[in-house]
Scaffold this motif. Structure first.
Motif, PDB file in Angstrom:
ATOM      1  N   LEU A 137       0.128 -16.190  -5.277  1.00 42.34           N
ATOM      2  CA  LEU A 137       0.752 -15.553  -4.182  1.00 42.34           C
ATOM      3  C   LEU A 137       1.551 -14.197  -4.269  1.00 42.34           C
ATOM      4  O   LEU A 137       1.765 -13.586  -3.049  1.00 42.34           O
ATOM      5  N   ARG A 138       1.875 -13.774  -5.873  1.00 47.81           N
ATOM      6  CA  ARG A 138       1.766 -12.177  -6.126  1.00 47.81           C
ATOM      7  C   ARG A 138       0.624 -11.135  -4.979  1.00 47.81           C
ATOM      8  O   ARG A 138       0.346 -10.552  -4.259  1.00 47.81           O
ATOM      9  N   VAL A 167      -1.475  -8.375   1.662  1.00 45.35           N
ATOM     10  CA  VAL A 167      -1.052  -8.081   2.796  1.00 45.35           C
ATOM     11  C   VAL A 167       0.043  -7.393   2.526  1.00 45.35           C
ATOM     12  O   VAL A 167      -0.479  -6.284   4.462  1.00 45.35           O
ATOM     13  N   MET A 168       0.863  -6.520   2.528  1.00 45.39           N
ATOM     14  CA  MET A 168       1.655  -5.214   2.264  1.00 45.39           C
ATOM     15  C   MET A 168       0.596  -4.492   2.780  1.00 45.39           C
ATOM     16  O   MET A 168       1.131  -3.085   3.563  1.00 45.39           O
ATOM     17  N   GLY A 169      -0.805  -4.240   1.733  1.00 49.68           N
ATOM     18  CA  GLY A 169      -1.329  -2.773   1.847  1.00 49.68           C
ATOM     19  C   GLY A 169      -2.021  -2.976   2.868  1.00 49.68           C
ATOM     20  O   GLY A 169      -2.678  -2.189   4.008  1.00 49.68           O
ATOM     21  N   LEU A 170      -2.407  -4.558   4.052  1.00 49.42           N
ATOM     22  CA  LEU A 170      -3.340  -4.202   4.654  1.00 49.42           C
ATOM     23  C   LEU A 170      -2.660  -4.039   6.378  1.00 49.42           C
ATOM     24  O   LEU A 170      -2.496  -3.246   7.224  1.00 49.42           O
ATOM     25  N   THR A 171      -1.704  -4.096   6.383  1.00 46.52           N
ATOM     26  CA  THR A 171      -0.041  -3.574   7.168  1.00 46.52           C
ATOM     27  C   THR A 171       0.159  -2.288   6.930  1.00 46.52           C
ATOM     28  O   THR A 171       0.427  -1.583   7.770  1.00 46.52           O
ATOM     29  N   LEU A 172      -0.263  -1.582   5.966  1.00 44.12           N
ATOM     30  CA  LEU A 172      -0.138  -0.514   5.881  1.00 44.12           C
ATOM     31  C   LEU A 172      -0.968   0.556   6.652  1.00 44.12           C
ATOM     32  O   LEU A 172      -0.779   1.008   7.091  1.00 44.12           O
TER      33      LEU A 172
END
Length: 102
Positions: free
Chosen positions: A16-17, A23-28
């Motif tokens: 999950l980490r 997910v944070m990388g995809l968002t950026l």
């Protein structure tokens, strides 16, 4: 008794980490992509204002251009009063078409 607010945060499982960082990388990446597309659209859009009107066209008195189109050897100008003016490559008026607008 220990206060629940002071309890340490439980650690996420390793899978999950990894998912959280992905997910944070995809968002950026998505934010950067949207900004890039907006900047390219704003800076690369051509300016279709009447300032780009060809100088060699002999417009009739009182005719104000609204839209311009060009073809091989001719230029078409739509005026604000509902006329389509066709000019030759030399800038002389060749044909005038009245358009009935609703």
């Amino acid at each position: 008794m220990q206060d629940p607010l002071d309890a340490p945060e439980p650690r996420l499982p390793p899978s999950l980490r990894l998912l959280k960082w992905l997910v944070m990388g995809l968002t950026l990446t998505m934010i950067a992509g949207v900004i890039t597309v907006v900047v390219l659209l704003v800076t690369r859009m051509p300016d279709y204002s009447p300032t780009n009107f060809p100088d060699n066209l002999a417009m009739p008195a009182g005719a104000e251009p609204q839209a311009i189109t060009q073809g091989p050897g001719w230029t078409g100008v739509v005026t604000t009063d509902g006329r389509l003016l066709i000019f030759g490559s030399d800038g002389a008026l060749r044909q005038e078409i009245t358009v009935d607008l609703p």
